[in-house]
Write a protein that holds these residues in place. Structure first.
Motif, mmCIF file in Angstrom:
data_model
loop_
_atom_site.group_PDB
_atom_site.id
_atom_site.type_symbol
_atom_site.label_atom_id
_atom_site.label_comp_id
_atom_site.label_asym_id
_atom_site.label_seq_id
_atom_site.Cartn_x
_atom_site.Cartn_y
_atom_site.Cartn_z
ATOM 1 N N ILE A 199 0.845 -1.203 0.000
ATOM 2 C CA ILE A 199 0.000 0.000 0.000
ATOM 3 C C ILE A 199 0.874 1.245 0.000
ATOM 4 O O ILE A 199 1.786 1.386 0.815
ATOM 5 N N THR A 200 0.573 2.151 -0.915
ATOM 6 C CA THR A 200 1.402 3.350 -1.032
ATOM 7 C C THR A 200 0.782 4.511 -0.255
ATOM 8 O O THR A 200 -0.362 4.447 0.186
ATOM 9 N N GLU A 201 1.585 5.576 -0.133
ATOM 10 C CA GLU A 201 1.126 6.788 0.536
ATOM 11 C C GLU A 201 -0.132 7.345 -0.145
ATOM 12 O O GLU A 201 -1.049 7.810 0.521
ATOM 13 N N GLU A 202 -0.169 7.279 -1.505
ATOM 14 C CA GLU A 202 -1.344 7.758 -2.228
ATOM 15 C C GLU A 202 -2.596 6.989 -1.804
ATOM 16 O O GLU A 202 -3.644 7.583 -1.557
ATOM 17 N N HIS A 203 -2.467 5.663 -1.721
ATOM 18 C CA HIS A 203 -3.625 4.848 -1.329
ATOM 19 C C HIS A 203 -4.121 5.241 0.048
ATOM 20 O O HIS A 203 -5.314 5.363 0.293
ATOM 21 N N ILE A 204 -3.153 5.438 0.958
ATOM 22 C CA ILE A 204 -3.527 5.813 2.322
ATOM 23 C C ILE A 204 -4.263 7.144 2.311
ATOM 24 O O ILE A 204 -5.299 7.310 2.957
ATOM 25 N N TYR A 205 -3.726 8.068 1.532
ATOM 26 C CA TYR A 205 -4.372 9.384 1.442
ATOM 27 C C TYR A 205 -5.803 9.263 0.930
ATOM 28 O O TYR A 205 -6.741 9.848 1.490
ATOM 29 N N TRP A 206 -5.974 8.478 -0.133
ATOM 30 C CA TRP A 206 -7.330 8.349 -0.702
ATOM 31 C C TRP A 206 -8.279 7.665 0.274
ATOM 32 O O TRP A 206 -9.439 8.040 0.383
ATOM 33 N N GLN A 207 -7.781 6.657 0.943
ATOM 34 C CA GLN A 207 -8.660 5.974 1.906
ATOM 35 C C GLN A 207 -9.096 6.929 3.015
ATOM 36 O O GLN A 207 -10.266 6.954 3.409
ATOM 37 N N LEU A 208 -8.148 7.722 3.540
ATOM 38 C CA LEU A 208 -8.483 8.647 4.625
ATOM 39 C C LEU A 208 -9.427 9.740 4.143
ATOM 40 O O LEU A 208 -10.346 10.149 4.861
ATOM 41 N N THR A 209 -9.209 10.195 2.897
ATOM 42 C CA THR A 209 -10.109 11.208 2.352
ATOM 43 C C THR A 209 -11.515 10.621 2.188
ATOM 44 O O THR A 209 -12.516 11.264 2.519
ATOM 45 N N GLY A 210 -11.578 9.382 1.707
ATOM 46 C CA GLY A 210 -12.875 8.714 1.575
ATOM 47 C C GLY A 210 -13.547 8.555 2.931
ATOM 48 O O GLY A 210 -14.757 8.787 3.075
ATOM 49 N N LEU A 211 -12.748 8.187 3.934
ATOM 50 C CA LEU A 211 -13.304 8.029 5.280
ATOM 51 C C LEU A 211 -13.858 9.362 5.786
ATOM 52 O O LEU A 211 -14.962 9.424 6.344
ATOM 53 N N SER A 212 -13.092 10.451 5.546
ATOM 54 C CA SER A 212 -13.573 11.775 5.971
ATOM 55 C C SER A 212 -14.888 12.108 5.285
ATOM 56 O O SER A 212 -15.813 12.636 5.915
ATOM 57 N N ALA A 213 -14.973 11.780 3.993
ATOM 58 C CA ALA A 213 -16.212 12.061 3.263
ATOM 59 C C ALA A 213 -17.367 11.278 3.880
ATOM 60 O O ALA A 213 -18.471 11.803 4.044
ATOM 61 N N LEU A 214 -17.096 10.036 4.268
ATOM 62 C CA LEU A 214 -18.140 9.231 4.921
ATOM 63 C C LEU A 214 -18.584 9.859 6.239
ATOM 64 O O LEU A 214 -19.768 9.866 6.566
ATOM 65 N N VAL A 215 -17.606 10.381 6.989
ATOM 66 C CA VAL A 215 -17.948 11.016 8.266
ATOM 67 C C VAL A 215 -18.847 12.224 8.032
ATOM 68 O O VAL A 215 -19.845 12.422 8.733
ATOM 69 N N PHE A 216 -18.504 13.004 7.001
ATOM 70 C CA PHE A 216 -19.356 14.161 6.683
ATOM 71 C C PHE A 216 -20.757 13.713 6.290
ATOM 72 O O PHE A 216 -21.753 14.292 6.725
ATOM 73 N N LEU A 217 -20.811 12.670 5.472
ATOM 74 C CA LEU A 217 -22.122 12.167 5.042
ATOM 75 C C LEU A 217 -22.925 11.710 6.254
ATOM 76 O O LEU A 217 -24.108 12.048 6.405
ATOM 77 N N ALA A 218 -22.268 10.955 7.142
ATOM 78 C CA ALA A 218 -22.955 10.474 8.351
ATOM 79 C C ALA A 218 -23.441 11.654 9.176
ATOM 80 O O ALA A 218 -24.591 11.684 9.629
ATOM 81 N N GLY A 219 -22.580 12.652 9.342
ATOM 82 C CA GLY A 219 -22.959 13.827 10.125
ATOM 83 C C GLY A 219 -24.156 14.534 9.523
ATOM 84 O O GLY A 219 -25.099 14.913 10.222
ATOM 85 N N PHE A 220 -24.139 14.664 8.203
ATOM 86 C CA PHE A 220 -25.231 15.339 7.499
ATOM 87 C C PHE A 220 -26.549 14.577 7.683
ATOM 88 O O PHE A 220 -27.589 15.160 7.998
ATOM 89 N N LEU A 221 -26.479 13.255 7.518
ATOM 90 C CA LEU A 221 -27.695 12.455 7.640
ATOM 91 C C LEU A 221 -28.217 12.441 9.076
ATOM 92 O O LEU A 221 -29.419 12.543 9.317
ATOM 93 N N ILE A 222 -27.298 12.335 10.030
ATOM 94 C CA ILE A 222 -27.719 12.305 11.439
ATOM 95 C C ILE A 222 -28.378 13.624 11.816
ATOM 96 O O ILE A 222 -29.403 13.653 12.487
ATOM 97 N N TRP A 223 -27.774 14.726 11.368
ATOM 98 C CA TRP A 223 -28.306 16.044 11.709
ATOM 99 C C TRP A 223 -29.770 16.167 11.312
ATOM 100 O O TRP A 223 -30.561 16.836 11.970
ATOM 101 N N ARG A 224 -30.138 15.518 10.182
ATOM 102 C CA ARG A 224 -31.504 15.627 9.702
ATOM 103 C C ARG A 224 -32.422 14.547 10.263
ATOM 104 O O ARG A 224 -33.609 14.516 9.944
ATOM 105 N N SER A 225 -31.879 13.664 11.086
ATOM 106 C CA SER A 225 -32.679 12.530 11.571
ATOM 107 C C SER A 225 -33.233 12.811 12.965
ATOM 108 O O SER A 225 -32.886 13.796 13.606
ATOM 109 N N ARG A 226 -34.081 11.906 13.412
ATOM 110 C CA ARG A 226 -34.604 12.005 14.784
ATOM 111 C C ARG A 226 -33.470 11.961 15.784
ATOM 112 O O ARG A 226 -33.490 12.667 16.787
ATOM 113 N N LEU A 227 -32.471 11.095 15.513
ATOM 114 C CA LEU A 227 -31.324 11.003 16.417
ATOM 115 C C LEU A 227 -30.641 12.356 16.548
ATOM 116 O O LEU A 227 -30.316 12.806 17.643
ATOM 117 N N GLY A 228 -30.462 13.033 15.403
ATOM 118 C CA GLY A 228 -29.815 14.339 15.429
ATOM 119 C C GLY A 228 -30.619 15.362 16.208
ATOM 120 O O GLY A 228 -30.066 16.162 16.967
#
Ligand SMILES: Nc1ncnc2c1ncn2[C@@H]1O[C@H](COP(=O)(O)OP(=O)(O)OP(=O)(O)O)[C@@H](O)[C@H]1O
Ligand SMILES: [Mg+2]
Lengths: 245, 310
Positions: B144-173
């Motif tokens: 695994i290269t540094e580029e792969h790690i970067y992309w995975q972490l960026t993807g993970l961050s995007a998922l966190v944002f998506l989760a945050g956005f969805l939660i904010w609009r939900s009953r849980l939020g």
């Protein structure tokens, strides 16, 4: 018919102080019950026991025959007990509408989305605040904060409403409006426990009264009868005369 | 979705797409800073999802991170690398749930101490395990290269944002916002506050564990002192507070400047990093109690007020 709410031997001790002492009473459906007594007699503590803010030290409280004492506040709220607080508690970061939606979304009858919003608007209309729906709660007058809190409790369609000195601190005009509002709730057939010091309100709103003094029940019955009871007058005179104004 | 939501989502998607292009356009120095930023974005944003509204300060990030690192370090012997990521997420979430059930009924002070202790406890257990088994550290050898790690972490961050956005609009939020305003009102409105807090705390637990898992191949050789460094927990708190926890995009606004500042500081004063970290913490809490988000919204408010009077 089983009463909506009944207390049997409900007791709360704070260390050596017995704030509520073996209290028994029932609230029938569609009844407005006045819970009165001098300062520090245990009225708010009684509401705290019913709403689950505090667990009772002894005794049982049941809602339509099933025991709720000992349950956490959120479960009691979901089963249909809603309350206001003696010192108004609103959600400061939210708008009036969102405050009321809290009750509509998580209360006894749960709604979501447009449904919850429509319900919140309905109760805001009932308390006369629909025009302020989008206002932040920080901008409200005192009586309007009380209205928001009342609307929040109504939004979940509770079976029992506990109002802790909801009329306290209002000026004479507001008081008239406040009494009219509670009378409307009464006419809709809601079941209410009204903790109150304002005697006029108690006379005009309550079917029956329970009188507390130093944690114990000293009288119970028809409002007029109870207010003329020598023991009740004595209890009040010991602290202050009940306001006839 | 309101027009404002749509605009926010569009901007978010564009920024993440842009961020994903970084490895194509930069040298290895900037790529390594990019990895750091992506890592702290995932950590600080997920941290703020829980700690922002609840005001519970969690110092458990290092514990979850380290567990994720070890999950990949050990798991890679037995399974393909990519399978270790969801396993790390589940372990992180379950551990967070256990910690939450045990502590979130307590007041905030106990929670801080408990989470700080947790990282140390897990580290000691792993150290002990290594002493018993005789191994000192673990080698994580992958292609695994540094580029792969970067992309995975960026993807993970995007998922966190998506989760945050969805939660904010939900009953849980909505429940979380009510709880953050007044827990007593939340309970009396029928919200199961303990359950809400536990559910929400599972998010930073899972995200930190996956972050550690993604970074394991980068360390090549992992040992408890690297995987469970308490500095990590503190840095996440500082960055999130610097940016501000009142908005989903708040923490990342703290992560980016702080990462550059930190690069400069640790390059210039390599022996005083802990001291300077403490100092920056004090400065942020004292001068910027609501972070950059607070500053930005204040400025916006002033502009719109001026507009109203004009
Ligand atoms: N959480 C508590 N801890 C200790 N003592 C308490 C607590 N809550 C109430 N008390 C005490 O219990 C007694 C009854 O208080 P309570 O608030 O129920 O009275 P009240 O009838 O509502 O009075 P008021 O009319 O002034 O609101 C008082 O002596 C009060 O000091
Ligand atoms: Mg009281």
């Amino acid at each position: 018919m089983t009463p909506v709410l009944s207390l049997r031997g409900a007791t709360k001790r704070f260390g050596g102080l017995v704030a509520v002492n073996e209290l028994d009473f029932d609230v029938a459906e569609h009844e407005v019950l006045g819970l009165i007594g001098p300062n520090g007699s245990g009225k708010s503590t009684t509401l705290n026991l019913i709403s689950g803010a505090l667990p009772p030290t002894a005794g049982t409280i049941s809602l339509r025959g099933s025991v709720i004492s000992g349950l956490p506040a959120q479960d009691i709220a979901r089963r249909g007990v809603a309350r206001t607080f003696q010192l108004v508690r609103l959600l400061p970061s939210m708008t009036v509408l969102e405050n009321v939606m809290a009750g509509a979304v998580f209360g006894h009858r749960r709604r979501w989305g447009h449904d919850a919003e429509a319900q919140a608007m309905r109760v805001l209309d009932l308390v006369g605040l629909s025009r302020r729906a989008q206002a932040p709660v920080g901008s409200l007058t005192y009586i309007d904060t009380k209205r928001v809190e009342l609307a929040r409790t109504l939004a979940g369609e509770p079976k029992v409403l506990l109002l802790d000195e909801w009329l306290a601190g209002l000026n004479p005009t507001e008081l008239e409006e406040g009494i009219a509002l509670i009378r409307r709730l009464r006419d809709e057939g809601r079941t209410i426990i009204l903790v109150e010091h304002v005697m006029d309100a108690i006379r005009s709103l309550c079917d029956r009264c329970v009188v507390m003094s130093s944690g114990s029940k000293i009288a119970e019955g028809e409002t007029e009868e109870v207010l003329n009871d020598p023991g009740v007058i004595e209890a009040y005179l010991g602290v202050e005369e009940p306001a006839h104004a | 979705m309101t027009a404002r939501d749509r605009r926010g989502v569009t901007i978010g998607v564009l920024l993440f797409a842009l961020a994903a292009l970084l490895p194509l356009a930069s040298d290895s120095y900037f790529l390594s800073i990019g990895v750091t930023i992506a890592m702290y974005t995932a950590l600080a944003t997920s941290w703020a999802l829980f700690s922002g509204p609840t005001h519970y300060i969690s110092l458990a990030t290092a514990a979850f991170f380290g567990i994720g690192t070890y999950t990949t370090g050990i798991g890679i012997e037995y399974m393909p690398y990519w399978l270790t990521l969801p396993i790390a997420a589940v372990i992180g979430a379950v551990l967070a749930a256990l910690v939450g059930v045990a502590t979130l009924r307590l007041s905030g002070v106990y929670f801080v101490i408990f989470t700080l202790g947790l990282a140390e406890l897990v580290r000691q257990i792993i150290t002990w395990g290594q002493n018993v088994s005789g191994a000192k550290g673990l080698y994580v050898l992958t292609s695994i290269t540094e580029e792969h790690i970067y992309w995975q972490l960026t993807g993970l961050s995007a998922l966190v944002f998506l989760a945050g956005f969805l939660i904010w609009r939900s009953r849980l939020g909505f429940a979380v916002r009510i709880l953050g305003d007044d827990e007593e009102v939340a309970r009396h409105s029928g919200i199961h506050t303990a359950r809400v807090k536990v559910l929400l705390f599972m998010i930073p637990g899972a995200v930190a564990a996956v972050t550690g898992a993604i970074l394991a191949p980068r360390y090549v050789y992992i040992e408890p002192a690297i995987a469970f460094t308490p500095m990590l927990s503190f840095q996440v708190v500082i960055m999130a507070l610097l940016g501000g926890t009142g908005r989903l995009w708040g923490p990342v606004v703290g992560v980016i400047p702080f990462t550059f500042l930190w690069e400069a500081i640790s390059g210039t004063f390599p022996n005083q990093t802990t001291l300077l970290l403490g100092l920056s913490f004090l400065v942020i809490v004292y001068l910027l109690p609501r972070g950059f988000v607070g500053l930005i919204e204040e400025a916006r408010g002033r502009v719109s007020r001026r507009g109203a009077f004009a």
